[in-house]
Write an enzyme that holds these catalytic residues in place. Structure first.
Site, PDB file in Angstrom:
ATOM      1  N   SER A   1      -8.857  -0.988  -3.974  1.00 21.99           N
ATOM      2  CA  SER A   1     -10.052  -0.822  -3.132  1.00 21.99           C
ATOM      3  C   SER A   1     -10.793  -2.141  -3.013  1.00 21.99           C
ATOM      4  O   SER A   1     -11.390  -2.447  -1.975  1.00 21.99           O
ATOM      5  CB  SER A   1     -10.988   0.224  -3.747  1.00 21.99           C
ATOM      6  OG  SER A   1     -10.294   1.429  -3.921  1.00 21.99           O
TER       7      SER A   1
ATOM      8  N   MET B   1     -12.205   6.724  -6.971  1.00 24.31           N
ATOM      9  CA  MET B   1     -13.563   6.246  -6.672  1.00 24.31           C
ATOM     10  C   MET B   1     -13.702   5.973  -5.175  1.00 24.31           C
ATOM     11  O   MET B   1     -14.618   5.260  -4.754  1.00 24.31           O
ATOM     12  CB  MET B   1     -13.876   4.992  -7.480  1.00 24.31           C
ATOM     13  CG  MET B   1     -13.890   5.284  -8.981  1.00 24.31           C
ATOM     14  SD  MET B   1     -14.950   4.186  -9.925  1.00 24.31           S
ATOM     15  CE  MET B   1     -14.176   2.628  -9.626  1.00 24.31           C
TER      16      MET B   1
ATOM     17  N   GLN C   1     -18.851   3.440 -15.613  1.00 24.75           N
ATOM     18  CA  GLN C   1     -17.750   2.543 -15.956  1.00 24.75           C
ATOM     19  C   GLN C   1     -17.907   1.138 -15.392  1.00 24.75           C
ATOM     20  O   GLN C   1     -17.015   0.314 -15.522  1.00 24.75           O
ATOM     21  CB  GLN C   1     -16.407   3.159 -15.546  1.00 24.75           C
ATOM     22  CG  GLN C   1     -16.173   3.258 -14.048  1.00 24.75           C
ATOM     23  CD  GLN C   1     -14.899   4.024 -13.745  1.00 24.75           C
ATOM     24  OE1 GLN C   1     -14.833   5.234 -13.904  1.00 24.75           O
ATOM     25  NE2 GLN C   1     -13.864   3.318 -13.314  1.00 24.75           N
TER      26      GLN C   1
ATOM     27  N   HIS D   1      -3.599   5.272  -3.461  1.00 28.16           N
ATOM     28  CA  HIS D   1      -4.166   6.592  -3.756  1.00 28.16           C
ATOM     29  C   HIS D   1      -3.318   7.692  -3.106  1.00 28.16           C
ATOM     30  O   HIS D   1      -3.087   8.744  -3.694  1.00 28.16           O
ATOM     31  CB  HIS D   1      -5.598   6.691  -3.212  1.00 28.16           C
ATOM     32  CG  HIS D   1      -6.572   5.739  -3.836  1.00 28.16           C
ATOM     33  ND1 HIS D   1      -7.105   4.679  -3.145  1.00 28.16           N
ATOM     34  CD2 HIS D   1      -7.125   5.690  -5.069  1.00 28.16           C
ATOM     35  CE1 HIS D   1      -7.948   4.016  -3.927  1.00 28.16           C
ATOM     36  NE2 HIS D   1      -7.975   4.600  -5.099  1.00 28.16           N
TER      37      HIS D   1
ATOM     38  N   LEU E   1     -10.186   4.685  -0.169  1.00 26.96           N
ATOM     39  CA  LEU E   1      -8.794   5.053  -0.414  1.00 26.96           C
ATOM     40  C   LEU E   1      -7.814   4.221   0.407  1.00 26.96           C
ATOM     41  O   LEU E   1      -8.111   3.796   1.521  1.00 26.96           O
ATOM     42  CB  LEU E   1      -8.602   6.546  -0.115  1.00 26.96           C
ATOM     43  CG  LEU E   1      -9.516   7.491  -0.913  1.00 26.96           C
ATOM     44  CD1 LEU E   1      -9.229   8.944  -0.538  1.00 26.96           C
ATOM     45  CD2 LEU E   1      -9.352   7.297  -2.416  1.00 26.96           C
ATOM     46  N   HIS E   2      -6.638   4.025  -0.184  1.00 34.42           N
ATOM     47  CA  HIS E   2      -5.554   3.280   0.471  1.00 34.42           C
ATOM     48  C   HIS E   2      -4.235   3.965   0.121  1.00 34.42           C
ATOM     49  O   HIS E   2      -4.237   5.024  -0.531  1.00 34.42           O
ATOM     50  CB  HIS E   2      -5.595   1.813   0.022  1.00 34.42           C
ATOM     51  CG  HIS E   2      -5.688   1.643  -1.472  1.00 34.42           C
ATOM     52  ND1 HIS E   2      -4.652   1.977  -2.328  1.00 34.42           N
ATOM     53  CD2 HIS E   2      -6.710   1.233  -2.269  1.00 34.42           C
ATOM     54  CE1 HIS E   2      -5.011   1.723  -3.576  1.00 34.42           C
ATOM     55  NE2 HIS E   2      -6.276   1.292  -3.577  1.00 34.42           N
TER      56      HIS E   2
ATOM     57  N   LYS F   1      -1.076   1.178 -12.039  1.00 34.01           N
ATOM     58  CA  LYS F   1      -1.801  -0.078 -11.803  1.00 34.01           C
ATOM     59  C   LYS F   1      -2.847  -0.271 -12.900  1.00 34.01           C
ATOM     60  O   LYS F   1      -3.064  -1.380 -13.364  1.00 34.01           O
ATOM     61  CB  LYS F   1      -2.468  -0.048 -10.433  1.00 34.01           C
ATOM     62  CG  LYS F   1      -3.497  -1.128 -10.275  1.00 34.01           C
ATOM     63  CD  LYS F   1      -3.723  -1.500  -8.850  1.00 34.01           C
ATOM     64  CE  LYS F   1      -4.711  -2.623  -8.778  1.00 34.01           C
ATOM     65  NZ  LYS F   1      -6.066  -2.170  -9.154  1.00 34.01           N
ATOM     66  N   ASP F   2      -3.496   0.836 -13.283  1.00 34.82           N
ATOM     67  CA  ASP F   2      -4.471   0.778 -14.383  1.00 34.82           C
ATOM     68  C   ASP F   2      -3.744   1.234 -15.652  1.00 34.82           C
ATOM     69  O   ASP F   2      -3.997   2.322 -16.175  1.00 34.82           O
ATOM     70  CB  ASP F   2      -5.661   1.674 -14.050  1.00 34.82           C
ATOM     71  CG  ASP F   2      -6.393   1.193 -12.816  1.00 34.82           C
ATOM     72  OD1 ASP F   2      -7.251   0.324 -12.930  1.00 34.82           O
ATOM     73  OD2 ASP F   2      -6.057   1.670 -11.703  1.00 34.82           O
TER      74      ASP F   2
HETATM   75  P1  AMP Z   1      -9.669   4.032  -8.299  1.00 35.42           P
HETATM   76  O1  AMP Z   1     -10.142   4.673  -7.046  1.00 35.42           O
HETATM   77  O2  AMP Z   1      -9.512   2.563  -8.209  1.00 35.42           O
HETATM   78  O3  AMP Z   1     -10.439   4.503  -9.514  1.00 35.42           O
HETATM   79  O4  AMP Z   1      -8.196   4.578  -8.504  1.00 35.42           O
HETATM   80  C1  AMP Z   1      -7.919   5.941  -8.553  1.00 35.42           C
HETATM   81  C2  AMP Z   1      -6.493   6.134  -9.006  1.00 35.42           C
HETATM   82  O5  AMP Z   1      -5.614   5.490  -8.081  1.00 35.42           O
HETATM   83  C3  AMP Z   1      -6.216   5.507 -10.386  1.00 35.42           C
HETATM   84  O6  AMP Z   1      -5.381   6.384 -11.125  1.00 35.42           O
HETATM   85  C4  AMP Z   1      -5.521   4.220 -10.024  1.00 35.42           C
HETATM   86  O7  AMP Z   1      -4.659   3.747 -11.039  1.00 35.42           O
HETATM   87  C5  AMP Z   1      -4.733   4.632  -8.799  1.00 35.42           C
HETATM   88  N1  AMP Z   1      -4.375   3.471  -7.992  1.00 35.42           N
HETATM   89  C6  AMP Z   1      -5.220   2.538  -7.482  1.00 35.42           C
HETATM   90  N2  AMP Z   1      -4.518   1.585  -6.834  1.00 35.42           N
HETATM   91  C7  AMP Z   1      -3.212   1.916  -6.935  1.00 35.42           C
HETATM   92  C8  AMP Z   1      -1.991   1.324  -6.490  1.00 35.42           C
HETATM   93  N3  AMP Z   1      -1.976   0.192  -5.822  1.00 35.42           N
HETATM   94  N4  AMP Z   1      -0.834   1.962  -6.783  1.00 35.42           N
HETATM   95  C9  AMP Z   1      -0.841   3.120  -7.494  1.00 35.42           C
HETATM   96  N5  AMP Z   1      -1.954   3.717  -7.938  1.00 35.42           N
HETATM   97  C10 AMP Z   1      -3.116   3.133  -7.679  1.00 35.42           C
END
Ligand code: AMP
Length: 311
Positions: free
Chosen positions: A216, A58, A89, A65, A61-62, A179-180
């Site tokens: 994020s 989403m 969501q 990601h 990014l860090h 993490k999720d």
């Molecule tokens: P999001 O942008 O939050 O929807 O996350 C996108 C993907 O990045 C998802 O599969 C998350 O589980 C993964 N993700 C987010 N933060 C982390 C983290 N700290 N370590 C590993 N994967 C992550």
């Protein structure tokens, strides 16, 4: 689509890994907005025999990601990353509105990491006629507990968008963060149920030096909050180290007291569940394997974390 600067992969590395052929095909990171353009490009690359690993995000990014992108690069010829803040969501409009958006920085990071294709769709193209949740994710305790219970409709939204993105991209593999933990378990169940030929790869949680899981949403927090939120991972670690000594019930009670003692963090749940089924564990015992999951609030921002404890 729009090309941005040359892929920074070193020539030797490229030749060793992908060969001259791929070199010629994928020299730049390409950004797509239109579904039909992306589909056309991917069909062509598939015809040339290239495998694809998909990383849905989403944005904002860090390094968490980026660890997914790095993994994706190591398991397929092409990395396709999507950036889409999925309205379906979110439970509250205000949460959707304040979700961080940093598209310029995101593209820079993805390019530096060697991502090949970025897909940035619009909601009106992903959801025909604004029908946000066409898919109903119902996988027993996997969907009904914890995030499923606290955020009604959230996993329907996640399953719908991931399924739609899978349809468009047709990847061989896809990377999701542990993490999720509940989310990736549901994606695995969905892939199995729909018999999709996609390998789901789980990637370890990337943390700040303090132990706080990167997210994020962390960018919405002040420095003091970020420092304080490190107590979440510390407490989860403490739980995992004390499992032989106390019941889950006692561990939970003490950990919540510790997390909340400064009055900044509020626990929404801290639960012990079976990592495969998400059935809740008997709190009077302490049985492995178990995944301990936390959700809580600090300064109006919701944070989640987990720890998997196996023998
Ligand atoms: P999001 O942008 O939050 O929807 O996350 C996108 C993907 O990045 C998802 O599969 C998350 O589980 C993964 N993700 C987010 N933060 C982390 C983290 N700290 N370590 C590993 N994967 C992550």
């Amino acid at each position: 689509c729009k090309n941005i600067k040359k892929n920074p992969l070193k020539p030797n590395f490229k030749i060793a890994l992908m060969g001259l052929f791929l070199n010629l095909c994928v020299e730049t990171m390409i950004i797509f907005h239109k579904i039909s353009d992306l589909e056309k490009e991917l069909a062509e690359l598939r015809r040339k025999g290239l495998s694809t690993c998909f990383v849905p995000t989403m944005g904002a990014l860090h390094q968490g990601h980026m660890s997914l992108v790095e993994k994706a690069k190591s398991v397929a010829d092409l990395v396709v990353c999507s950036i889409f803040v999925n309205p379906a969501q979110f439970n509250e409009e205000s949460d959707l509105d304040k979700y961080p958006r940093t598209i310029g920085a995101d593209l820079k990071l993805l390019d530096q990491e060697g991502c090949h294709i970025v897909f940035i769709p619009e909601a009106k193209d992903i959801y025909a006629k604004n029908e946000f949740s066409s898919l109903q994710a119902d996988y027993g305790s996997l969907t009904s507990t914890l995030e499923g219970e606290k955020r009604p409709g959230h996993f329907d939204g996640v399953a719908t968008v991931v399924n739609r993105l899978f349809e468009i991209i047709q990847p061989n593999k896809a990377c999701f963060g542990l993490k999720d933990f509940q989310q990736i378990s549901i994606i695995r169940a969905m892939v199995k149920e729909r018999r999709l030929p996609i390998e789901i790869i789980g990637c370890e949680i990337v943390r700040e030096p303090s132990g706080l899981a990167m997210s994020s949403r962390n960018s919405l927090l002040k420095k003091e909050d970020l420092e304080h939120a490190a107590i979440i991972h510390k407490s989860m670690n403490w739980i995992s180290q004390n499992m032989e000594k106390e019941s889950f019930g006692k561990l939970r009670e003490k950990a919540i007291l510790n997390i909340e003692k400064a009055g900044l963090l509020k626990t929404e749940y801290l639960e012990f569940v079976d990592p495969d089924t998400f059935d809740k564990k008997d709190v009077s015992k302490s049985e492995k394997p178990v995944v301990v999951l936390f959700a809580g609030w600090i300064s109006g921002v919701r944070l989640i974390d987990n720890i998997l404890v196996q023998d």
